[in-house]
Enzyme design. Sequence first.
Site, short mmCIF file in Angstrom:
data_model
loop_
_atom_site.label_atom_id
_atom_site.label_comp_id
_atom_site.label_asym_id
_atom_site.label_seq_id
_atom_site.Cartn_x
_atom_site.Cartn_y
_atom_site.Cartn_z
N VAL A 110 -16.58 -12.27 6.36
CA VAL A 110 -15.61 -11.22 6.08
C VAL A 110 -15.30 -11.23 4.58
O VAL A 110 -15.19 -12.29 3.97
CB VAL A 110 -14.31 -11.44 6.88
CG1 VAL A 110 -13.23 -10.46 6.47
CG2 VAL A 110 -14.60 -11.31 8.38
N SER A 131 -2.83 -5.72 1.03
CA SER A 131 -3.30 -4.65 1.91
C SER A 131 -3.86 -3.50 1.10
O SER A 131 -4.90 -2.91 1.45
CB SER A 131 -2.16 -4.16 2.81
OG SER A 131 -1.10 -3.66 2.04
N ASP A 163 -4.53 -0.20 12.37
CA ASP A 163 -3.26 -0.32 11.63
C ASP A 163 -2.16 0.35 12.45
O ASP A 163 -2.21 0.36 13.68
CB ASP A 163 -3.42 0.32 10.24
CG ASP A 163 -2.57 -0.36 9.18
OD1 ASP A 163 -1.32 -0.28 9.30
OD2 ASP A 163 -3.11 -0.95 8.24
N ALA A 198 -9.39 -12.66 7.27
CA ALA A 198 -10.02 -12.83 5.96
C ALA A 198 -10.69 -14.20 5.82
O ALA A 198 -11.66 -14.35 5.09
CB ALA A 198 -8.97 -12.65 4.86
N ASN A 245 -0.03 -12.29 1.55
CA ASN A 245 0.98 -12.10 0.52
C ASN A 245 1.92 -13.29 0.43
O ASN A 245 2.44 -13.75 1.44
CB ASN A 245 1.83 -10.86 0.82
CG ASN A 245 1.06 -9.57 0.64
OD1 ASN A 245 0.03 -9.54 -0.02
ND2 ASN A 245 1.57 -8.51 1.22
N ASN A 302 -7.04 21.47 -8.08
CA ASN A 302 -6.50 21.25 -9.42
C ASN A 302 -6.08 19.80 -9.66
O ASN A 302 -5.12 19.52 -10.36
CB ASN A 302 -5.30 22.18 -9.68
CG ASN A 302 -5.66 23.64 -9.54
OD1 ASN A 302 -6.71 24.07 -10.03
ND2 ASN A 302 -4.82 24.39 -8.87
N HIS A 329 2.22 2.70 6.79
CA HIS A 329 1.27 1.73 6.27
C HIS A 329 -0.18 2.16 6.52
O HIS A 329 -1.00 2.20 5.59
CB HIS A 329 1.51 0.36 6.90
CG HIS A 329 0.72 -0.75 6.25
ND1 HIS A 329 -0.53 -1.11 6.67
CD2 HIS A 329 1.03 -1.56 5.21
CE1 HIS A 329 -0.98 -2.10 5.92
NE2 HIS A 329 -0.04 -2.39 5.03
N ASP A 339 -3.66 15.64 2.20
CA ASP A 339 -4.63 15.08 1.26
C ASP A 339 -5.74 14.30 1.95
O ASP A 339 -6.66 13.82 1.29
CB ASP A 339 -3.94 14.13 0.28
CG ASP A 339 -2.94 14.82 -0.63
OD1 ASP A 339 -2.85 16.07 -0.55
OD2 ASP A 339 -2.25 14.13 -1.39
#
Length: 365
Positions: A187, A234, A45, A182, A171, A94, A79, A53
């Site tokens: 796949v 995505s 990507d 795809a 999209n 938390n 992205h 995180d």
Amino acid sequence: MPPPLALQPSGGDRVRSDQWHLRYLNVQSAHQLTQGNSVTVAVPDTGVYPHPDLHMNLLTGIDIIAGGSGNGQRDRNSHGTGMAGLIAAHGQGNATGALGIAPKAKILPLYDTPAGGDGHPDSLAQSIEYAINNGADIISISNVGSTSPRLNQAVRTALASNIVVVAAAGNRPEDNRVGYPASEEGVIAVGGVDRLGQRASVSVTGPEIDVVAPAVDIFSTSIDGKYRRGTGTSNATAIVAGAVALIRSKYPYLPASEVVHRLTATAIDKGPPGRDDEYGHGVIDLVAALTADVPPLGFGSATASAPAPTAGTTTAVAEPAGDGNGGATTRGLVTLGVIVAAGGAWTFIARRRRRGDDPPPRISR
């Protein structure tokens, strides 16, 4: 184009509650079974920023194109960082910060797409080749576009190497059919649904669609320790890659073809009975994929024996509708998704059981 804006770091205090897809997919119950331990997901990507995180799960990768950090850990776009976070963000203490579907999986960052969103198919091919040679169990490809002989060969080699390849379908309106990779046989082609479990209007349809996952208003990690909200297939692709990581962790000796079969056989059928071009085999069900008695491929016509619908299976959380639809901006290899931020928006781009389509009552937050 100016650099993309994102939600400020303080958004970590609320981003977990904004990750509606976690409740929709009943991730909490799935995490009681596995969290993706010992699984590596390659993410070709725009690079992956070492977000607080996510950084503990980030491996040293590689830059396929010039201009990165040398190890795949630079992202000027957000992205790639967002996709990695959806797969494997571990959040903070938390229950704050972003949480991925497989928070103990490792991310192999591969910088092969420039910040503008256009990449070359041979750059993606090189990323896939690197992933094959460097221990990837899954390759999550959140872009779509043109192909090349080298890319065709790389994808097929990955599939033959016991690697699960997951890719975005595309999209609307820029894409009008399922794109490559795809569309490659073997796949996992991923479409998207909205908060109500209905096909997101941004999601391309076609006979290649295998499964669908949340794709609208999806919150995840961004660059510079910030957060992002995106819409597009995505996002659904990264979520499905996380689901595959859970399966591969729970069933480490299961070959890739059976991992895919387990995912599709336990999906929740949507639309007309049976597989269809909008939802494929249905919406992924994490808990069922980890617990159902799934006969192996070719085992007669037996169906997956999944648990009865309980709190341990996917539930549709009814929240305000609205797709926020946008899509990929150009041809070539284009990252798929719409990134929305404070102050602005920009575009980047088996057999199953069936459950009733009516969503349960709205869950307040």
